[in-house]
Write a protein that holds these residues in place. Structure first.
Motif, PDB file in Angstrom:
ATOM      1  N   ASP A  72      38.623  55.405  45.491  1.00  0.00           N
ATOM      2  CA  ASP A  72      39.607  54.795  45.863  1.00  0.00           C
ATOM      3  C   ASP A  72      40.183  54.878  47.586  1.00  0.00           C
ATOM      4  N   GLU A  73      39.513  55.543  48.637  1.00  0.00           N
ATOM      5  CA  GLU A  73      40.085  55.138  49.643  1.00  0.00           C
ATOM      6  C   GLU A  73      39.288  53.309  50.060  1.00  0.00           C
ATOM      7  N   ILE A  74      38.589  52.962  49.650  1.00  0.00           N
ATOM      8  CA  ILE A  74      38.120  51.694  49.504  1.00  0.00           C
ATOM      9  C   ILE A  74      38.816  50.523  48.355  1.00  0.00           C
ATOM     10  N   LEU A  75      39.817  51.140  47.410  1.00  0.00           N
ATOM     11  CA  LEU A  75      40.643  50.429  47.309  1.00  0.00           C
ATOM     12  C   LEU A  75      41.687  50.205  47.890  1.00  0.00           C
ATOM     13  N   GLY A  76      42.333  51.197  48.496  1.00  0.00           N
ATOM     14  CA  GLY A  76      43.471  51.120  48.552  1.00  0.00           C
ATOM     15  C   GLY A  76      43.392  50.108  49.745  1.00  0.00           C
ATOM     16  N   ASN A  77      42.674  50.426  50.903  1.00  0.00           N
ATOM     17  CA  ASN A  77      42.050  49.435  52.068  1.00  0.00           C
ATOM     18  C   ASN A  77      41.608  47.894  51.924  1.00  0.00           C
ATOM     19  N   ILE A  78      42.018  47.822  50.541  1.00  0.00           N
ATOM     20  CA  ILE A  78      42.010  45.896  50.220  1.00  0.00           C
ATOM     21  C   ILE A  78      43.160  45.187  50.613  1.00  0.00           C
ATOM     22  N   LYS A  79      43.007  44.087  51.219  1.00  0.00           N
ATOM     23  CA  LYS A  79      44.160  43.097  51.528  1.00  0.00           C
ATOM     24  C   LYS A  79      44.485  41.886  50.737  1.00  0.00           C
ATOM     25  N   PRO A  80      44.877  42.352  49.754  1.00  0.00           N
ATOM     26  CA  PRO A  80      44.926  40.830  48.221  1.00  0.00           C
ATOM     27  C   PRO A  80      45.347  39.673  49.435  1.00  0.00           C
ATOM     28  N   ARG A  81      44.245  38.283  49.288  1.00  0.00           N
ATOM     29  CA  ARG A  81      44.442  37.001  49.255  1.00  0.00           C
ATOM     30  C   ARG A  81      43.340  36.859  51.149  1.00  0.00           C
ATOM     31  N   LYS A  82      43.082  38.679  51.294  1.00  0.00           N
ATOM     32  CA  LYS A  82      42.094  38.622  52.905  1.00  0.00           C
ATOM     33  C   LYS A  82      41.239  38.864  52.715  1.00  0.00           C
ATOM     34  N   THR A  83      41.035  40.337  52.039  1.00  0.00           N
ATOM     35  CA  THR A  83      39.820  40.997  51.669  1.00  0.00           C
ATOM     36  C   THR A  83      38.676  39.904  50.901  1.00  0.00           C
ATOM     37  N   LYS A  84      37.419  39.212  52.045  1.00  0.00           N
ATOM     38  CA  LYS A  84      35.976  39.089  51.089  1.00  0.00           C
ATOM     39  C   LYS A  84      35.142  39.818  50.565  1.00  0.00           C
ATOM     40  N   ILE A  85      34.672  40.225  51.576  1.00  0.00           N
ATOM     41  CA  ILE A  85      33.965  41.434  50.889  1.00  0.00           C
ATOM     42  C   ILE A  85      34.015  42.850  51.272  1.00  0.00           C
ATOM     43  N   ILE A  86      33.477  43.465  50.430  1.00  0.00           N
ATOM     44  CA  ILE A  86      32.880  45.515  50.435  1.00  0.00           C
ATOM     45  C   ILE A  86      31.366  45.116  50.500  1.00  0.00           C
ATOM     46  N   PHE A  87      31.238  45.830  52.080  1.00  0.00           N
ATOM     47  CA  PHE A  87      29.827  46.035  52.036  1.00  0.00           C
ATOM     48  C   PHE A  87      30.009  47.867  52.198  1.00  0.00           C
ATOM     49  N   ILE A  88      28.640  47.737  51.287  1.00  0.00           N
ATOM     50  CA  ILE A  88      28.701  49.683  51.144  1.00  0.00           C
ATOM     51  C   ILE A  88      26.519  49.491  51.646  1.00  0.00           C
ATOM     52  N   CYS A  89      26.574  50.494  52.143  1.00  0.00           N
ATOM     53  CA  CYS A  89      25.533  51.116  51.992  1.00  0.00           C
ATOM     54  C   CYS A  89      25.470  52.428  51.150  1.00  0.00           C
ATOM     55  N   ASN A  90      24.039  52.683  50.625  1.00  0.00           N
ATOM     56  CA  ASN A  90      23.908  53.132  49.178  1.00  0.00           C
ATOM     57  C   ASN A  90      22.942  53.761  49.042  1.00  0.00           C
ATOM     58  N   PRO A  91      21.789  54.859  49.846  1.00  0.00           N
ATOM     59  CA  PRO A  91      22.524  55.914  50.489  1.00  0.00           C
ATOM     60  C   PRO A  91      22.860  55.054  51.242  1.00  0.00           C
ATOM     61  N   ASN A  92      23.819  55.905  52.010  1.00  0.00           N
ATOM     62  CA  ASN A  92      24.536  55.492  53.403  1.00  0.00           C
ATOM     63  C   ASN A  92      23.457  55.619  54.726  1.00  0.00           C
ATOM     64  N   ASN A  93      23.580  54.151  55.561  1.00  0.00           N
ATOM     65  CA  ASN A  93      22.927  54.524  57.082  1.00  0.00           C
ATOM     66  C   ASN A  93      23.642  54.872  58.114  1.00  0.00           C
ATOM     67  N   PRO A  94      24.267  55.449  58.812  1.00  0.00           N
ATOM     68  CA  PRO A  94      23.082  56.704  58.603  1.00  0.00           C
ATOM     69  C   PRO A  94      23.271  58.490  58.214  1.00  0.00           C
ATOM     70  N   THR A  95      24.062  58.476  57.048  1.00  0.00           N
ATOM     71  CA  THR A  95      24.639  58.970  57.425  1.00  0.00           C
ATOM     72  C   THR A  95      24.084  60.250  55.695  1.00  0.00           C
ATOM     73  N   GLY A  96      23.182  59.388  54.855  1.00  0.00           N
ATOM     74  CA  GLY A  96      22.236  60.273  53.564  1.00  0.00           C
ATOM     75  C   GLY A  96      23.051  60.017  52.301  1.00  0.00           C
ATOM     76  N   GLN A  97      24.411  59.950  53.010  1.00  0.00           N
ATOM     77  CA  GLN A  97      25.414  59.745  51.689  1.00  0.00           C
ATOM     78  C   GLN A  97      25.582  58.936  50.393  1.00  0.00           C
ATOM     79  N   ALA A  98      25.423  59.206  49.521  1.00  0.00           N
ATOM     80  CA  ALA A  98      25.295  58.556  48.160  1.00  0.00           C
ATOM     81  C   ALA A  98      27.108  58.554  47.695  1.00  0.00           C
ATOM     82  N   VAL A  99      26.929  56.910  46.745  1.00  0.00           N
ATOM     83  CA  VAL A  99      27.875  57.457  45.867  1.00  0.00           C
ATOM     84  C   VAL A  99      27.458  56.871  44.828  1.00  0.00           C
TER      85      VAL A  99
END
Length: 383
Positions: A155-182
């Motif tokens: 939901d945080e990702i979706l809330g930060n998308i800017k229509p006609r401006k956002t081109k790519i969403i980068f997600i590391c999964n599991p994330n480096n360096p936190t180790g968290q996963a979506v």
């Protein structure tokens, strides 16, 4: 008239390169080898087993190939990857790179236009930002909360998308360096929300084999806006050979192949990758050992005074050492005297000098680290 040398040199640079900041990474063992006869490297997220014996054997047998140009399309590697991932993935869904980092930069070069925004949750791998800036794009950072263990909410990702401006969403999964996963359902929800909005989702699964999460690689034809990055250097212990791959729709692969430099993957990396991908016994052994040692290391680190250890789905652990009486740089220096190298996370956007990262190694090595930390910092109980 003689031109001022410094002005001339500065004028040669593209604006994007002039303002770039160098990314600091782990694996800087080459800097410290002269300080000790042997250093155990806990800063690099490599498989502690190193390459399999089958890989080492085929490398020795293939040294004669150095005299030839490599296969420009890495055809045998792509076939082996398709076999490894299984249906519906085909070789035409795969592009191979000189390490996964090359593909991050290739992706930005191919798809990011000047001034387009790319959404990057932080803390995460610093090369996403560098690749976007080099291409002339603008990183838009979503700062994750330490109080939530840097958990990424869709939901945080979706809330930060800017229509006609956002081109790519980068997600590391599991994330480096936190180790968290979506979770897979959350990622699919993101893909459904972005599918018809001309937004690409770059999903970095370099550490997916170490986790309990499912890969999304099989969904690339269903979601043509999805690019899945994978690494052959992490789980298969091929760090020094530099080889990774991406999985995407045939159309995206064609676009990337147009922008790829020729002969980007050397012959030894290609033969090693094919052998590694087919060595399933080694793969399963590596997974078992890392899972067992991750639990051992996690329990041991929790006993160190002032350490807050984050749960992880990867082969490394992020630790807040702020209450230990040390900061990350000073603790790194103290451990170097014990012949141990850790990752100081001070330079990672979204973190600070309170954080270190430690990779999972073998039992005797992990025990040595815990004993050194107990000696330097202290422990809540005898280790």
């Amino acid at each position: 008239m003689k031109k001022n040398r410094s002005t001339g040199h500065n004028g040669w640079l593209r604006q994007e390169i002039r303002n770039l900041k160098e990314v600091e990474h782990g694996g800087e063992i080459w800097k410290y080898l002269g300080r000790s006869r042997k250093i155990l490297d806990f800063s690099s997220n490599a498989n502690p087993l190193g390459p399999s014996q089958k890989v080492l054997k085929v490398l020795r047998e293939s040294l004669g190939l150095i005299g030839f140009l490599p296969d420009n399309d890495s055809s045998s590697v792509r076939e082996a990857i398709a076999e490894y991932l299984g249906r519906p993935i085909k070789p035409s869904n795969i592009i191979v790179g000189n390490g996964s980092t090359e593909l991050i930069h290739l992706f930005a070069l191919t798809f990011v236009n000047k001034s387009e925004e790319c959404l990057i949750p932080v803390p995460t791998f610093g090369e996403y930002e560098v690749a976007v800036r080099k291409a002339g794009g603008r990183p838009h950072f979503l700062k994750l909360k330490s109080s939530d263990n840097f958990t990424l909410e869709i939901d945080e990702i979706l809330g930060n998308i800017k229509p006609r401006k956002t081109k790519i969403i980068f997600i590391c999964n599991p994330n480096n360096p936190t180790g968290q996963a979506v979770s897979k359902p959350d990622l699919i929800r993101l893909l459904n929300e972005t599918l018809n909005s001309n937004i690409l989702v770059f999903l970095d699964e370099s550490y997916i084999e170490f986790s309990s999460e499912d890969s999304l690689a099989s969904l690339v034809e269903k979601y043509p806006n999805l690019f899945v990055l994978r690494s052959l250097t992490k789980i298969f212990g091929l760090m020094g050979l530099r080889i990774g791959y991406g999985v995407a729709s045939e159309e995206i692969v064609r676009f990337l192949s147009k922008a790829k430099i020729s002969w980007n993957v050397n012959v030894l990396a290609q033969v090693a990758a094919v052998t590694a991908l087919r060595d399933r016994d080694y793969l399963e052994k590596a997974k078992r050992i890392v899972e067992k040692e991750r639990k051992f290391l996690f329990r041991g680190l929790q006993k160190i005074k002032g350490f807050q250890v984050l749960p992880t789905e990867a082969n490394f652990l992020l630790i807040n050492v702020g209450k230990s009486g040390f900061d990350a740089p000073s603790l790194k220096e103290r451990l170097l005297k014990h012949g141990l190298l850790i990752r100081d996370c001070s330079s990672i956007r979204g973190l600070n000098s309170r954080y270190i990262r430690i990779s999972v190694r073998l039992r005797s090595e992990n025990r040595k680290l815990l004993e050194a930390l107990a000696s330097v910092v202290g422990s809540h109980e005898a280790y």
